[in-house]
Design a protein around this motif. Structure first.
Motif, short mmCIF file in Angstrom:
data_model
loop_
_atom_site.label_atom_id
_atom_site.label_comp_id
_atom_site.label_asym_id
_atom_site.label_seq_id
_atom_site.Cartn_x
_atom_site.Cartn_y
_atom_site.Cartn_z
N LYS A 1 0.83 -1.21 0.00
CA LYS A 1 0.00 0.00 0.00
C LYS A 1 0.86 1.26 0.00
N ARG B 1 2.48 1.67 -3.41
CA ARG B 1 1.50 2.14 -4.39
C ARG B 1 1.23 3.63 -4.19
N LEU C 1 -6.60 6.72 -5.62
CA LEU C 1 -6.56 5.53 -4.78
C LEU C 1 -7.75 5.44 -3.82
N VAL D 1 4.96 -2.71 -8.73
CA VAL D 1 3.62 -2.27 -8.35
C VAL D 1 2.66 -2.40 -9.52
N GLN D 2 3.10 -1.96 -10.71
CA GLN D 2 2.25 -2.06 -11.90
C GLN D 2 1.95 -3.52 -12.24
N ASP E 1 -0.66 -4.72 -9.72
CA ASP E 1 -1.96 -4.14 -10.02
C ASP E 1 -2.55 -4.68 -11.31
N GLY E 2 -1.69 -5.20 -12.19
CA GLY E 2 -2.18 -5.73 -13.46
C GLY E 2 -2.43 -7.23 -13.44
N LYS F 1 -4.93 -9.01 -12.43
CA LYS F 1 -6.26 -9.40 -12.92
C LYS F 1 -6.31 -9.40 -14.44
N ASP G 1 -1.50 3.28 -16.52
CA ASP G 1 -2.42 2.13 -16.55
C ASP G 1 -3.89 2.52 -16.36
N LYS G 2 -4.26 3.71 -16.80
CA LYS G 2 -5.67 4.13 -16.74
C LYS G 2 -6.37 3.87 -18.06
N ARG H 1 3.59 -3.93 -20.16
CA ARG H 1 2.28 -4.42 -19.73
C ARG H 1 1.77 -5.50 -20.67
#
Length: 306
Positions: free
Chosen positions: A11, A14, A32, A79-80, A83-84, A86, A147-148, A283
């Protein structure tokens, strides 16, 4: 074996990465879904754990210290990646029955270049929810880097490090003006000729505006701005009613435009605008993103077209 405890600081890491990307803890808090004091506390916990100062304030914006830059380079990909998970998991199992795909593009690209491909995608994959972010090219690149957005379809001009572009098509820049405009009487139009009349331009945030400024300057010419608008549809409207003339990308020229405007190609002065699919190099693309790219490549065959 000594167990790693880095995950206990996920956390905090991030919060640190997003604060660096946004230059503000308040902006990071919005992204966030946390309070600004929470983000501040998480960064402080990370600083105490590492025994370094990570940020320094430069005016209204936070910038990284030397130690902060080193940490960001080390942990941002991690971190990316977390978060990626999924999206990467979905991509691995080729799930096309549900999900979401966010595409960043300028208005003209959404209206003209993407239309048929998105129609095909929605027909073939009705379970995928498409989101179109109508933004400038610069904003599109920022959305990809943070990553948005899953991918962008945009001009490949000014592509920053960390992004990859796959060329789709290229289009000439053209001058549009009313059919009774004095410039139509000239056998050959120069940049100096164009500069004598008020121009309708996009804002300086758009790469096309910066390109026009640069080409005029390199040729020792100048022009005056009669009106600044966002979007080629608005520019065409105001050209039509006689407010000024405009230099636009040929991608936005329709058959009806050819009937109502005098249109002159400017290949002698301007390089063609190249449009491509922009993704982040590190990515993994989701299955929906891969399918949309396939559809786009099928439509444009990966070759420039004028």
């Amino acid at each position: 074996m000594k167990h790693l405890t880095t995950c206990n600081l996920l956390k905090e890491l991030r919060a640190f990465c997003v604060t660096r990307q946004e230059g503000s803890m308040s902006k990071a808090a919005k992204i966030l879904y946390a309070s600004q004091p929470t983000i501040s506390l998480q960064v402080k916990v990370l600083e105490e754990a590492l025994k370094v100062k990570l940020f320094q304030r430069r005016g209204p914006r936070l910038t990284l210290t030397t130690e902060g830059e080193t940490l960001y380079d080390l942990v941002s990909p991690l971190v990316q990646g977390i978060d990626g998970i999924k999206n990467n998991f979905t991509a691995h199992y080729d799930n096309l029955s549900s999900g979401e795909l966010t595409i960043a593009a300028e208005a003209s690209t959404i209206l003209y270049l993407l239309q048929r491909s998105l129609q095909t995608f929605v027909h073939d994959y009705p379970g995928i929810r498409l989101k179109l972010a109508n933004v400038t090219g610069y904003e599109a690149r920022h959305l990809i880097l943070t990553d948005k957005a899953d991918l962008a379809v945009s001009s490949v001009l000014e592509l920053p490090k960390g992004l990859h572009a796959s060329l789709l098509a290229s289009y000439s820049l053209v001058l549009i003006m009313p059919k009774n405009h004095p410039l139509t009487e000239l056998p050959k139009i120069t940049l100096n000729d164009i500069g004598r009349y008020g121009m309708i331009t996009p804002s300086s945030e758009y790469s096309s505006c910066r390109l026009v400024k640069m080409v005029f300057a390199l040729n020792g010419s100048s022009y005056t701005v009669a009106l600044e608008v966002d979007g080629w549809e608005a520019a065409k409207k105001y050209v039509h009613i006689g407010v000024g003339i405009s230099i636009v990308t040929e991608i936005c020229i329709t058959e009806s435009d050819r009937e109502q405007f005098a249109i002159v190609k400017l290949d002698e002065f301007f390089p063609a605008r190249r449009y491509g699919i922009i993704t982040r190099e590190t990515r993994a693309l989701s299955a929906p993103a891969q399918k949309l790219i396939e559809i786009l490549n099928d439509e444009y065959h990966g070759q420039p077209s004028n």
